[in-house]
Scaffold this motif. Sequence first.
Motif, short mmCIF file in Angstrom:
data_model
loop_
_atom_site.label_atom_id
_atom_site.label_comp_id
_atom_site.label_asym_id
_atom_site.label_seq_id
_atom_site.Cartn_x
_atom_site.Cartn_y
_atom_site.Cartn_z
N LEU A 41 0.84 -1.20 0.00
CA LEU A 41 0.00 0.00 0.00
C LEU A 41 0.87 1.25 0.00
O LEU A 41 0.62 2.21 -0.74
N GLY A 42 1.92 1.25 0.82
CA GLY A 42 2.83 2.39 0.86
C GLY A 42 3.54 2.61 -0.47
O GLY A 42 3.71 3.75 -0.91
N LEU A 43 3.97 1.52 -1.11
CA LEU A 43 4.61 1.66 -2.42
C LEU A 43 3.65 2.24 -3.45
O LEU A 43 4.04 3.10 -4.26
N CYS A 139 8.15 6.31 7.34
CA CYS A 139 8.52 5.00 6.79
C CYS A 139 7.40 4.49 5.89
O CYS A 139 6.23 4.83 6.07
N VAL A 140 7.76 3.64 4.95
CA VAL A 140 6.79 3.18 3.95
C VAL A 140 5.64 2.41 4.59
O VAL A 140 4.47 2.65 4.29
N MET A 141 5.94 1.49 5.49
CA MET A 141 4.90 0.62 6.03
C MET A 141 3.97 1.32 7.01
O MET A 141 2.81 0.91 7.14
N VAL A 142 4.47 2.34 7.69
CA VAL A 142 3.69 2.94 8.78
C VAL A 142 2.91 4.16 8.30
O VAL A 142 1.68 4.14 8.25
N GLN A 143 3.61 5.21 7.93
CA GLN A 143 2.91 6.44 7.54
C GLN A 143 2.29 6.32 6.15
O GLN A 143 1.14 6.68 5.94
N LEU A 144 3.06 5.78 5.18
CA LEU A 144 2.52 5.64 3.83
C LEU A 144 1.57 4.46 3.71
O LEU A 144 0.67 4.46 2.86
N GLY A 145 1.73 3.45 4.56
CA GLY A 145 0.85 2.29 4.53
C GLY A 145 -0.29 2.37 5.52
O GLY A 145 -0.93 1.36 5.83
N ARG A 146 -0.58 3.56 5.99
CA ARG A 146 -1.67 3.77 6.97
C ARG A 146 -3.02 3.36 6.37
O ARG A 146 -3.30 3.60 5.19
N GLY A 147 -3.85 2.76 7.18
CA GLY A 147 -5.18 2.37 6.74
C GLY A 147 -6.02 3.57 6.32
O GLY A 147 -5.90 4.65 6.88
N GLY A 148 -6.87 3.37 5.33
CA GLY A 148 -7.73 4.44 4.84
C GLY A 148 -7.01 5.37 3.91
O GLY A 148 -7.23 5.36 2.70
N ALA A 149 -6.13 6.19 4.44
CA ALA A 149 -5.35 7.16 3.65
C ALA A 149 -4.21 7.66 4.51
O ALA A 149 -4.25 7.54 5.75
N VAL A 150 -3.19 8.20 3.88
CA VAL A 150 -2.15 8.89 4.63
C VAL A 150 -2.80 10.06 5.35
O VAL A 150 -3.61 10.79 4.76
N HIS A 151 -2.49 10.23 6.63
CA HIS A 151 -3.09 11.35 7.35
C HIS A 151 -2.74 12.65 6.64
O HIS A 151 -1.59 12.85 6.23
N PRO A 152 -3.70 13.57 6.46
CA PRO A 152 -3.42 14.80 5.72
C PRO A 152 -2.24 15.60 6.25
O PRO A 152 -1.45 16.14 5.46
N ALA A 153 -2.07 15.67 7.57
CA ALA A 153 -0.94 16.42 8.12
C ALA A 153 0.37 15.72 7.81
O ALA A 153 1.37 16.37 7.49
N THR A 154 0.38 14.40 7.88
CA THR A 154 1.57 13.64 7.51
C THR A 154 1.90 13.85 6.04
O THR A 154 3.06 14.10 5.67
N ALA A 155 0.89 13.71 5.19
CA ALA A 155 1.10 13.84 3.75
C ALA A 155 1.64 15.22 3.38
O ALA A 155 2.55 15.35 2.55
N ASP A 156 1.11 16.26 4.01
CA ASP A 156 1.55 17.62 3.70
C ASP A 156 3.00 17.84 4.11
O ASP A 156 3.81 18.39 3.34
#
Length: 353
Positions: A41-43, A139-156
């Motif tokens: 999912l993160g990839l 990290c790919v598995m945790v923040q990018l692989g978050r369920g639903g969607a990457v949190h908007p604050a993280t993504a920004d």
Amino acid sequence: MTTPATPVTPVYPAKPRPGDKVAILSPSFAGPAVFPLPFELGLRRLREEFGLLPVEYPTTRKLGASARERAADINAAFADPEIRAVIASIGGEDQITVLPHLDRELIRANPKPFFGYSDNTNLLLLLRNLGIVSYHGACVMVQLGRGGAVHPATADSLRAALLGSGEYELRPGAEFRDVEQDWAEPGALAQEPAMRPAEGWTWHRADRVVEGLGWGGNLEILSWMLMADREIRPVEEYAGQVLYLETSEEMPGSDEVYRILRNMGERGLLRQFPALLMARAKSWSFSQPLEPAAGAEYRAAQREAVLRALAEYAPDTLAVFDVDFGHTDPHLVLPCGGRIRVDGPARRITVQY
């Protein structure tokens, strides 16, 4: 000591652009071999949402890869001119054994942005000592692989750090999460995780402005690095810098947190930093699933332990608690070796990506 003989002021390496290749490595635990769902999912999000082309290396999904094998992948990623950034799949607990096998001169000659946190504190501080700004976070598995969607604050924050440059203001979130999702359950990753209201940041001795280079990482990993004397410069070289610390899902008790900081104080290290950013403590794990009230007590006890250590060893230090850059969600990116400005009177934290 394996660090350079003289202090180095880190410089920012060039950032990737959409369409560029980025290396995906497992410098510690080969988590993708055990939990492929959040990794895939993160990839996919790296490709579709960030426009980057992830490139896996031989040990990215290889359980039991030796320290020398993992170091070879890191060296190869930095040496490859087509790779424009390096991102860790996840953390772990033995990255300290990888450091002796890295080709420091090769890495120094081929600087690239590196992203990771937790056990990746090892590589972050090695790069800092080589004169390369790196990035604590994502990290790919945790923040990018978050369920639903990457949190908007993280993504920004990640987009600004990974693809952009310049000044970025960290902002306290209105919500947070530290309850983990089940990575083995496909349905869990399809769902947006439940969040809870956040109480904002807590400021201590916020009567001044501190600006300096960022240094720190995961507190438990730092304690191991201090014991092994790995990538730790003479304490005087950290004078005037901004310390940032976070604790892991292993949830160290408040006594342990205090003792680690006490030992940093006895070494003369703690007082070098006129400002400390302390991440919101993770207060839930599958092995310690605390109820919300007990979690709040755990976080409060950790805050008091940090304040006790500061009172004894760095009484004038400005501190900000519950900043979102650790093992909780959302997750903001901090520049390791880059500039951080902590404005107490204005209650603002600004970083330079």
